[in-house]
Design a protein around this motif. Structure first.
Motif, PDB file in Angstrom:
ATOM      1  N   THR A   1       0.825  -1.204   0.000  1.00 35.17           N
ATOM      2  CA  THR A   1       0.000   0.000   0.000  1.00 35.17           C
ATOM      3  C   THR A   1       0.857   1.252   0.000  1.00 35.17           C
ATOM      4  O   THR A   1       1.983   1.243   0.507  1.00 35.17           O
ATOM      5  CB  THR A   1      -0.946   0.017   1.222  1.00 35.17           C
ATOM      6  OG1 THR A   1      -1.735   1.208   1.174  1.00 35.17           O
ATOM      7  CG2 THR A   1      -0.182  -0.016   2.530  1.00 35.17           C
TER       8      THR A   1
ATOM      9  N   ASP B   1      -6.540   8.295  12.199  1.00 34.79           N
ATOM     10  CA  ASP B   1      -5.652   9.291  11.594  1.00 34.79           C
ATOM     11  C   ASP B   1      -4.177   8.997  11.864  1.00 34.79           C
ATOM     12  O   ASP B   1      -3.298   9.767  11.497  1.00 34.79           O
ATOM     13  CB  ASP B   1      -6.012  10.703  12.048  1.00 34.79           C
ATOM     14  CG  ASP B   1      -5.891  10.898  13.554  1.00 34.79           C
ATOM     15  OD1 ASP B   1      -5.609   9.929  14.282  1.00 34.79           O
ATOM     16  OD2 ASP B   1      -6.082  12.037  14.002  1.00 34.79           O
TER      17      ASP B   1
ATOM     18  N   ALA C   1      -0.675   3.921   1.292  1.00 38.39           N
ATOM     19  CA  ALA C   1      -1.438   4.681   2.298  1.00 38.39           C
ATOM     20  C   ALA C   1      -0.502   5.272   3.347  1.00 38.39           C
ATOM     21  O   ALA C   1       0.419   4.611   3.818  1.00 38.39           O
ATOM     22  CB  ALA C   1      -2.464   3.774   2.960  1.00 38.39           C
TER      23      ALA C   1
ATOM     24  N   VAL D   1      -8.023   2.421   4.724  1.00 42.74           N
ATOM     25  CA  VAL D   1      -9.447   2.065   4.670  1.00 42.74           C
ATOM     26  C   VAL D   1     -10.040   2.472   3.320  1.00 42.74           C
ATOM     27  O   VAL D   1     -10.786   1.701   2.708  1.00 42.74           O
ATOM     28  CB  VAL D   1     -10.226   2.715   5.840  1.00 42.74           C
ATOM     29  CG1 VAL D   1     -11.726   2.620   5.612  1.00 42.74           C
ATOM     30  CG2 VAL D   1      -9.831   2.072   7.158  1.00 42.74           C
ATOM     31  N   ASN D   2      -9.696   3.650   2.844  1.00 35.57           N
ATOM     32  CA  ASN D   2     -10.215   4.099   1.550  1.00 35.57           C
ATOM     33  C   ASN D   2      -9.737   3.199   0.408  1.00 35.57           C
ATOM     34  O   ASN D   2     -10.509   2.895  -0.506  1.00 35.57           O
ATOM     35  CB  ASN D   2      -9.845   5.556   1.299  1.00 35.57           C
ATOM     36  CG  ASN D   2     -10.624   6.499   2.197  1.00 35.57           C
ATOM     37  OD1 ASN D   2     -11.728   6.184   2.637  1.00 35.57           O
ATOM     38  ND2 ASN D   2     -10.047   7.645   2.491  1.00 35.57           N
ATOM     39  N   GLU D   3      -8.482   2.749   0.476  1.00 32.15           N
ATOM     40  CA  GLU D   3      -7.979   1.797  -0.530  1.00 32.15           C
ATOM     41  C   GLU D   3      -8.753   0.485  -0.454  1.00 32.15           C
ATOM     42  O   GLU D   3      -9.126  -0.083  -1.475  1.00 32.15           O
ATOM     43  CB  GLU D   3      -6.496   1.514  -0.312  1.00 32.15           C
ATOM     44  CG  GLU D   3      -5.577   2.604  -0.771  1.00 32.15           C
ATOM     45  CD  GLU D   3      -4.108   2.231  -0.613  1.00 32.15           C
ATOM     46  OE1 GLU D   3      -3.787   1.035  -0.417  1.00 32.15           O
ATOM     47  OE2 GLU D   3      -3.272   3.148  -0.687  1.00 32.15           O
TER      48      GLU D   3
ATOM     49  N   THR E   1      -6.788   5.826   7.745  1.00 30.78           N
ATOM     50  CA  THR E   1      -7.926   6.258   6.918  1.00 30.78           C
ATOM     51  C   THR E   1      -7.626   6.065   5.433  1.00 30.78           C
ATOM     52  O   THR E   1      -8.486   5.602   4.674  1.00 30.78           O
ATOM     53  CB  THR E   1      -8.298   7.713   7.209  1.00 30.78           C
ATOM     54  OG1 THR E   1      -8.671   7.827   8.580  1.00 30.78           O
ATOM     55  CG2 THR E   1      -9.448   8.187   6.343  1.00 30.78           C
ATOM     56  N   ASP E   2      -6.406   6.391   5.014  1.00 29.96           N
ATOM     57  CA  ASP E   2      -6.023   6.169   3.616  1.00 29.96           C
ATOM     58  C   ASP E   2      -6.108   4.684   3.271  1.00 29.96           C
ATOM     59  O   ASP E   2      -6.583   4.314   2.186  1.00 29.96           O
ATOM     60  CB  ASP E   2      -4.594   6.651   3.359  1.00 29.96           C
ATOM     61  CG  ASP E   2      -4.430   8.159   3.469  1.00 29.96           C
ATOM     62  OD1 ASP E   2      -5.433   8.885   3.382  1.00 29.96           O
ATOM     63  OD2 ASP E   2      -3.273   8.593   3.644  1.00 29.96           O
TER      64      ASP E   2
ATOM     65  N   TYR F   1     -15.657  -5.163   0.906  1.00 27.02           N
ATOM     66  CA  TYR F   1     -14.812  -4.288   1.724  1.00 27.02           C
ATOM     67  C   TYR F   1     -15.539  -2.986   2.030  1.00 27.02           C
ATOM     68  O   TYR F   1     -15.478  -2.479   3.146  1.00 27.02           O
ATOM     69  CB  TYR F   1     -13.486  -3.993   1.020  1.00 27.02           C
ATOM     70  CG  TYR F   1     -12.545  -5.161   0.971  1.00 27.02           C
ATOM     71  CD1 TYR F   1     -11.623  -5.379   1.981  1.00 27.02           C
ATOM     72  CD2 TYR F   1     -12.572  -6.056  -0.093  1.00 27.02           C
ATOM     73  CE1 TYR F   1     -10.741  -6.452   1.938  1.00 27.02           C
ATOM     74  CE2 TYR F   1     -11.711  -7.133  -0.154  1.00 27.02           C
ATOM     75  CZ  TYR F   1     -10.799  -7.329   0.870  1.00 27.02           C
ATOM     76  OH  TYR F   1      -9.932  -8.402   0.827  1.00 27.02           O
ATOM     77  N   ALA F   2     -16.226  -2.462   1.037  1.00 29.15           N
ATOM     78  CA  ALA F   2     -17.003  -1.234   1.254  1.00 29.15           C
ATOM     79  C   ALA F   2     -18.042  -1.454   2.345  1.00 29.15           C
ATOM     80  O   ALA F   2     -18.252  -0.589   3.201  1.00 29.15           O
ATOM     81  CB  ALA F   2     -17.665  -0.792  -0.051  1.00 29.15           C
TER      82      ALA F   2
ATOM     83  N   ARG G   1     -11.815  -0.025   0.794  1.00 33.42           N
ATOM     84  CA  ARG G   1     -13.197   0.192   0.350  1.00 33.42           C
ATOM     85  C   ARG G   1     -13.320   0.120  -1.162  1.00 33.42           C
ATOM     86  O   ARG G   1     -14.329  -0.339  -1.693  1.00 33.42           O
ATOM     87  CB  ARG G   1     -13.696   1.568   0.806  1.00 33.42           C
ATOM     88  CG  ARG G   1     -14.125   1.658   2.221  1.00 33.42           C
ATOM     89  CD  ARG G   1     -14.545   3.088   2.496  1.00 33.42           C
ATOM     90  NE  ARG G   1     -15.060   3.255   3.839  1.00 33.42           N
ATOM     91  CZ  ARG G   1     -15.004   4.391   4.516  1.00 33.42           C
ATOM     92  NH1 ARG G   1     -14.451   5.463   3.976  1.00 33.42           N
ATOM     93  NH2 ARG G   1     -15.503   4.467   5.723  1.00 33.42           N
ATOM     94  N   ALA G   2     -12.305   0.614  -1.863  1.00 39.41           N
ATOM     95  CA  ALA G   2     -12.349   0.667  -3.331  1.00 39.41           C
ATOM     96  C   ALA G   2     -12.105  -0.701  -3.974  1.00 39.41           C
ATOM     97  O   ALA G   2     -12.358  -0.865  -5.174  1.00 39.41           O
ATOM     98  CB  ALA G   2     -11.315   1.673  -3.836  1.00 39.41           C
TER      99      ALA G   2
END
Length: 82
Positions: free
Chosen positions: A23, A64, A25, A32-34, A29-30, A42-43, A36-37
């Motif tokens: 990653t 954070d 990230a 998690v966003n990866e 949070t970064d 995962y989302a 989710r996508a």
């Protein structure tokens, strides 16, 4: 490479106990966003971050928090006593 561990209903929604990912990230949070996508499962698992806790290298942390030097990220629901 980071080991990402999933516990309880997070594991159930994703359908796996862990992922090992490369990653870019910088924070949880970064990451998690990866995640989710990646796919709808995962989302769904990360839809409500207020319902999740995170540990970095087995120490409770915040979303954070930076991932520099972290080898393991674990996601789990809040613990309840009783």
């Amino acid at each position: 490479m980071i080991d990402v561990l999933y516990f309880a209903w997070v594991r159930e929604r994703i359908g796996a106990p862990r992922d090992q990912i490369e990653t870019s990230a910088r924070t949880v949070t970064d990451l998690v966003n990866e995640l989710r996508a990646r796919e709808p499962r995962y989302a769904a698992a990360f839809a409500d971050l207020d319902a999740l806790r995170v540990a970095l290298d087995q120490e409770l942390s915040e979303f954070d928090a930076p991932l520099d030097g972290v080898r393991e990220v674990a996601f789990f629901p809040p613990m309840t006593g009783g």
